[in-house]
Design an enzyme around this catalytic site. Structure first.
Site, PDB file in Angstrom:
ATOM      1  N   ARG A   1       0.934  -1.140   0.014  1.00  0.00           N
ATOM      2  CA  ARG A   1      -0.120  -0.009  -0.124  1.00  0.00           C
ATOM      3  C   ARG A   1       0.780   1.267  -0.038  1.00  0.00           C
ATOM      4  O   ARG A   1       1.910   1.294   0.704  1.00  0.00           O
ATOM      5  CB  ARG A   1      -0.695  -0.198   1.226  1.00  0.00           C
ATOM      6  CG  ARG A   1      -2.019  -0.952   1.305  1.00  0.00           C
ATOM      7  CD  ARG A   1      -3.139  -0.415   0.024  1.00  0.00           C
ATOM      8  NE  ARG A   1      -4.290  -1.587   0.534  1.00  0.00           N
ATOM      9  CZ  ARG A   1      -4.246  -2.590  -0.646  1.00  0.00           C
ATOM     10  NH1 ARG A   1      -3.553  -2.710  -1.533  1.00  0.00           N
ATOM     11  NH2 ARG A   1      -5.625  -3.470  -0.370  1.00  0.00           N
TER      12      ARG A   1
ATOM     13  N   HIS B   1      -0.672   0.203 -10.272  1.00  0.00           N
ATOM     14  CA  HIS B   1      -1.051  -0.941  -9.389  1.00  0.00           C
ATOM     15  C   HIS B   1      -1.647  -2.259 -10.243  1.00  0.00           C
ATOM     16  O   HIS B   1      -2.804  -2.470 -10.136  1.00  0.00           O
ATOM     17  CB  HIS B   1      -2.571  -0.193  -8.490  1.00  0.00           C
ATOM     18  CG  HIS B   1      -2.828  -0.983  -7.325  1.00  0.00           C
ATOM     19  ND1 HIS B   1      -3.251  -0.384  -6.339  1.00  0.00           N
ATOM     20  CD2 HIS B   1      -2.855  -2.348  -7.032  1.00  0.00           C
ATOM     21  CE1 HIS B   1      -3.567  -1.324  -5.125  1.00  0.00           C
ATOM     22  NE2 HIS B   1      -2.835  -2.450  -5.669  1.00  0.00           N
TER      23      HIS B   1
END
Lengths: 309, 309
Positions: free
Chosen positions: A224, A272
């Site tokens: 993250r 991502h």
């Protein structure tokens, strides 16, 4: 099984194939895309749902997140009786092993440098680096981290693993807890972050911790964005202590165009994409777990809200 | 052991560390860099030597090539009694597994496309490809090819292997000989070439064979440039049958600046860096084999000049 209702509430996701897959596997279920004011459901399949969803569905028995990380979900007020289940592996572990392996290999083998030379029309040769100078540390040894560590060991890298409690993995030197964190960092040159994001792990990649990596360190963040203090990474690259970083996750996604990561030559970014949710594998896993929960059996991947994952 | 003499004759190689390593491991040997007119030696350590070397050293008992491929050496007139030995693995197999794995992963995961998008400041997402649509065929299952095939199987790719005689490798579907070559090609979308270069295998990657790959095929050549018919590859890329290629080896190296491979966007080139000779591993292997030959024992990697490898 008695009939039951599943509400599907997933942002940025085309619902049609998910509904088709869930309906095919669970013919006794009423599966629909959530709309405000909908009938009350028994289970929810969610990805980044709004707070309003849970406010209107306080009776839910189970909530299935179609991702491995539940940090965003845990910021919402959830029905306290609902069992919160995250995806485990479901085709993501091999993807993560692929992504991290190619990243470590490309850095170790100077393949980005060769690619840049070729773009400039140059045929060059550099001395091979020594594998013994490239220990890789993997933070987080869940389903994804363990698979990554073992893929790197397959390529004969020296691999260190750091986790909350010690994990025995073939070919991986284990470190555990706060007491061994500094030793783990000092034993690693490449650092791969696969931790869950919790209050304990936010900002864990910062000036103090990254300074402890071996000189020429390289950071791969596939967990993250909030694990990393962006300015600290840039400062350590500019000071020369770190050779660079590969980042797949960011505090704000998409990464804002003004962010300096876009323009730092030693930082490679990807949007991502390190481990995508694979629909068919995910549906199969959710259906299996839902069936087990209906029968009163236990399932893997149940989230402990206090622990944060 | 009685004293003996080793002549070192390697192009494009700094001799000093090789001589130091050989002398340390073989104190009874006289090791020197070959000069025209030198004394007669018992053994030779060579890389791309001139014909003159063998003309002046017709008495050699053994010749150690510091690479796995001996195609260039077999074009010379060699002393017929000399045992010709090539490197086996010596740290090259894991390098080849690294290089090919990262190449297959980057193509399968669209990572080159993502990198290009990021260079242009774009944050993009593409649907994941299906692994079941990406069977990989490996041509040549020697020490390097077998290691490559097993690394790809580790990432759950469907792997086909083609070799002269059938080889049983875990997770690899075996094909053998001319009779099964077309089936092997038709079963593969990505093709990895690791064959030795011999009269039988020269030009084996041509319009006919590459046309048999599954649509969207991708070619990875890490063996020798003369395996590939350059114009046939370009034609099949331009026709759209092949998606592209990664080439590490070329008919002329360095690749001449006028060659179209430099400018074809679907072709990635690297400067013959897929598996580098690692000095310390190679010296250890040569010393071990030399010792065995001195004692009259057999060793691995003896070249059969008629077979060509």
């Amino acid at each position: 099984m008695t009939p039951f209702r599943i509400s599907f509430c997933c942002s940025n996701t085309d619902p049609a194939p998910w509904l088709a897959g869930l309906r095919a596997a669970l013919p006794q279920a009423n599966v629909s895309v959530w709309q405000p004011g909908d009938a009350l459901a028994d289970y929810a399949v969610v990805w980044a749902p709004p707070q309003q969803f849970f406010d209107e569905q306080p009776q839910l028995k189970g909530i299935f997140n179609i991702g491995a990380g539940v940090d965003a979900l845990l910021k919402l007020r959830l029905p306290p009786q609902a069992t919160l289940v995250r995806l485990e592996d479901a085709g993501m572990a091999v993807q993560m092993a692929e992504y991290v392996s190619q990243a470590v290999i490309r850095h170790f083998r100077d393949l980005e440098t060769y690619a840049e030379d070729v773009r400039n029309g140059h045929w060059t040769t550099y001395p091979p680096r020594q594998r013994s100078n490239f220990p890789v540390g993997v933070m987080g040894l869940g389903a994804l981290g363990a698979r990554v560590a073992q893929a790197l060991a397959h390529f004969e890298f020296s691999v260190n693993g750091w986790s909350r409690s010690i994990k025995a993995l073939d070919g991986v030197r284990g470190f555990a807890g706060a007491a061994q964190f500094n030793d783990f960092l000092a034993s690693s040159r490449v650092l791969v972050n696969l931790l869950p994001l919790t209050p304990d792990t936010a900002n864990i990649l910062n000036r103090d911790t990254l300074s402890r990596l071996q000189p020429g360190g390289y950071v791969i963040n596939v967990a993250r964005g909030a694990h990393l203090v962006d300015d600290d990474l840039l400062a350590l690259i500019h000071s020369g202590h770190l050779a660079g970083a590969l980042l797949d996750v960011f505090r704000t996604e998409p990464l804002p165009s003004a962010h300096p990561f876009w323009r730092e030559p030693q930082i490679t970014i990807t949007p991502h994409t390190s481990a995508r949710t694979l629909r068919d594998d995910s549906i199969a896993q959710i259906v299996g777990k839902l069936d087990a929960l209906q029968r009163g059996h236990s399932v893997g991947g149940i989230v402990d809200p206090l622990r944060g994952y």
